[in-house]
Design a protein around this motif. Structure first.
Motif, PDB file in Angstrom:
ATOM      1  N   GLY A  84       0.635  -1.298  -0.017  1.00  0.00           N
ATOM      2  CA  GLY A  84       0.025  -0.007   0.085  1.00  0.00           C
ATOM      3  C   GLY A  84       0.900   1.206  -0.085  1.00  0.00           C
ATOM      4  N   LEU A  85       0.433   2.331  -0.868  1.00  0.00           N
ATOM      5  CA  LEU A  85       1.376   3.508  -1.058  1.00  0.00           C
ATOM      6  C   LEU A  85       0.404   4.593   0.008  1.00  0.00           C
ATOM      7  N   PRO A  86       1.055   5.845   0.044  1.00  0.00           N
ATOM      8  CA  PRO A  86       0.507   6.937   0.910  1.00  0.00           C
ATOM      9  C   PRO A  86      -1.103   7.230   0.246  1.00  0.00           C
ATOM     10  N   GLY A  87      -2.031   7.358   1.250  1.00  0.00           N
ATOM     11  CA  GLY A  87      -3.105   7.696   1.027  1.00  0.00           C
ATOM     12  C   GLY A  87      -4.239   6.814   0.279  1.00  0.00           C
ATOM     13  N   GLU A  88      -3.603   5.164   0.281  1.00  0.00           N
ATOM     14  CA  GLU A  88      -4.531   4.498  -0.164  1.00  0.00           C
ATOM     15  C   GLU A  88      -5.329   3.436   0.831  1.00  0.00           C
ATOM     16  N   LYS A  89      -6.579   3.303   0.620  1.00  0.00           N
ATOM     17  CA  LYS A  89      -7.248   2.092   1.281  1.00  0.00           C
ATOM     18  C   LYS A  89      -7.005   0.776   1.022  1.00  0.00           C
ATOM     19  N   ILE A  90      -6.453   0.040   2.174  1.00  0.00           N
ATOM     20  CA  ILE A  90      -5.995  -1.363   1.760  1.00  0.00           C
ATOM     21  C   ILE A  90      -6.821  -2.185   2.435  1.00  0.00           C
ATOM     22  N   GLU A  91      -7.541  -3.449   1.855  1.00  0.00           N
ATOM     23  CA  GLU A  91      -8.018  -4.432   2.675  1.00  0.00           C
ATOM     24  C   GLU A  91      -7.784  -5.577   1.770  1.00  0.00           C
ATOM     25  N   VAL A 136      -3.348   4.515   4.244  1.00  0.00           N
ATOM     26  CA  VAL A 136      -1.921   4.392   4.623  1.00  0.00           C
ATOM     27  C   VAL A 136      -1.582   5.940   4.922  1.00  0.00           C
ATOM     28  N   PRO A 137      -1.004   6.172   6.110  1.00  0.00           N
ATOM     29  CA  PRO A 137      -0.803   7.706   6.353  1.00  0.00           C
ATOM     30  C   PRO A 137       0.389   8.356   5.168  1.00  0.00           C
ATOM     31  N   GLU A 138       0.345   9.677   4.877  1.00  0.00           N
ATOM     32  CA  GLU A 138       1.282  10.286   4.460  1.00  0.00           C
ATOM     33  C   GLU A 138       2.756  10.085   4.397  1.00  0.00           C
ATOM     34  N   ASP A 139       3.344   9.741   3.476  1.00  0.00           N
ATOM     35  CA  ASP A 139       5.040   9.291   3.724  1.00  0.00           C
ATOM     36  C   ASP A 139       5.101   7.988   4.347  1.00  0.00           C
ATOM     37  N   HIS A 140       4.223   7.201   4.319  1.00  0.00           N
ATOM     38  CA  HIS A 140       4.291   5.937   4.944  1.00  0.00           C
ATOM     39  C   HIS A 140       3.788   4.826   3.804  1.00  0.00           C
ATOM     40  N   TYR A 141       4.154   3.664   4.070  1.00  0.00           N
ATOM     41  CA  TYR A 141       3.977   2.594   3.119  1.00  0.00           C
ATOM     42  C   TYR A 141       3.379   1.099   3.958  1.00  0.00           C
ATOM     43  N   ASP A 153       4.859  -8.329   9.641  1.00  0.00           N
ATOM     44  CA  ASP A 153       4.857  -6.907   8.472  1.00  0.00           C
ATOM     45  C   ASP A 153       3.906  -6.148   8.878  1.00  0.00           C
ATOM     46  N   SER A 154       3.456  -5.202   8.196  1.00  0.00           N
ATOM     47  CA  SER A 154       2.635  -4.050   8.636  1.00  0.00           C
ATOM     48  C   SER A 154       1.429  -4.506   9.425  1.00  0.00           C
ATOM     49  N   ARG A 155       0.872  -5.861   9.109  1.00  0.00           N
ATOM     50  CA  ARG A 155      -0.146  -6.149   9.821  1.00  0.00           C
ATOM     51  C   ARG A 155      -0.032  -6.214  11.237  1.00  0.00           C
ATOM     52  N   ASP A 156       1.306  -6.261  11.587  1.00  0.00           N
ATOM     53  CA  ASP A 156       1.695  -6.522  13.108  1.00  0.00           C
ATOM     54  C   ASP A 156       2.401  -5.081  13.629  1.00  0.00           C
ATOM     55  N   ILE A 157       3.218  -4.611  12.768  1.00  0.00           N
ATOM     56  CA  ILE A 157       4.106  -3.225  13.139  1.00  0.00           C
ATOM     57  C   ILE A 157       3.569  -1.976  12.725  1.00  0.00           C
ATOM     58  N   GLY A 158       2.589  -2.003  11.875  1.00  0.00           N
ATOM     59  CA  GLY A 158       2.051  -0.868  11.235  1.00  0.00           C
ATOM     60  C   GLY A 158       2.709  -0.365  10.059  1.00  0.00           C
ATOM     61  N   ALA A 159       2.212   0.467   9.407  1.00  0.00           N
ATOM     62  CA  ALA A 159       2.789   1.296   8.260  1.00  0.00           C
ATOM     63  C   ALA A 159       4.055   1.637   8.587  1.00  0.00           C
TER      64      ALA A 159
END
Length: 185
Positions: A84-91, A136-141, A153-159
């Motif tokens: 996921g890129l910044p600003g995207e809704k992921i599911e 996904v927050p700005e400047d985060h992945y 991964d990000s499911r556990d540790i966040g973006a």
């Protein structure tokens, strides 16, 4: 005697220049990394040795499905794929990635999914459920390992913040039977 001294000095200068260049390349351009664990299988195997391009993201932006190395919480470096890129809704719904409510194919998972004989590789979740953020927050992945069942991964540790990304890792240099350029598709 003067000729020996001049030749020795020239060799010493050449060695110093070579060591300086090697240091600069290693610290600022390219770095080695060893894959630790099974979270990127089957794309990457444990103990694969890779080269991390540390300059690419200073001149371009990370893209979906790039394989990157980043500083994770706890002081360890992880290697994962950008989902996921910044600003995207992921599911994930029915083992399918949805970005901004649109299904996205992940062809690099096809062989792994076939081996599961109808079982789910990636369980259903939404970014909202995991983090409380709709996007996904700005400047985060948002990062995930290819072996979704065994990946922290990000499911556990966040973006992951962009400044935590060390670089792109897409060249396997060892073992010889696995030398390859890893595609993002």
């Amino acid at each position: 005697m003067e000729k020996v001294r001049t030749t020795s000095w020239e060799w010493l200068k050449a060695i110093m220049i070579a060591l300086t260049l090697a240091f600069i390349v290693r610290m600022f351009l390219f770095a080695p990394i060893v894959v630790d664990g099974h979270s990127m299988q089957p794309t990457l195997e444990p103990d694969d040795k890779m080269i991390v391009n540390q300059i690419e993201y200073s001149i371009s932006e990370p893209e979906r499905f790039d394989i990157v190395v980043f500083h994770a919480p706890g002081g360890k470096d992880y290697i994962k794929r950008i989902i996921g890129l910044p600003g995207e809704k992921i599911e994930y719904v029915d083992d399918t990635l949805h970005v901004n409510d649109e299904p996205i194919e992940e062809p690099f998972l096809d062989d792994l999914k076939k081996g599961l004989y109808g079982q789910v590789l990636t369980g259903d979740f939404s970014l909202q459920e995991l983090t409380g953020n709709e996007t996904v927050p700005e400047d985060h992945y948002f990062m995930m390992g290819d072996n979704r069942r065994l990946s922290k991964d990000s499911r556990d540790i966040g973006a992951i913040a962009k400044e935590e990304i060390i670089g792109r890792a897409n060249v396997v240099v060892w073992p010889f039977d696995n030398i390859q350029i890893v595609n993002n598709e």
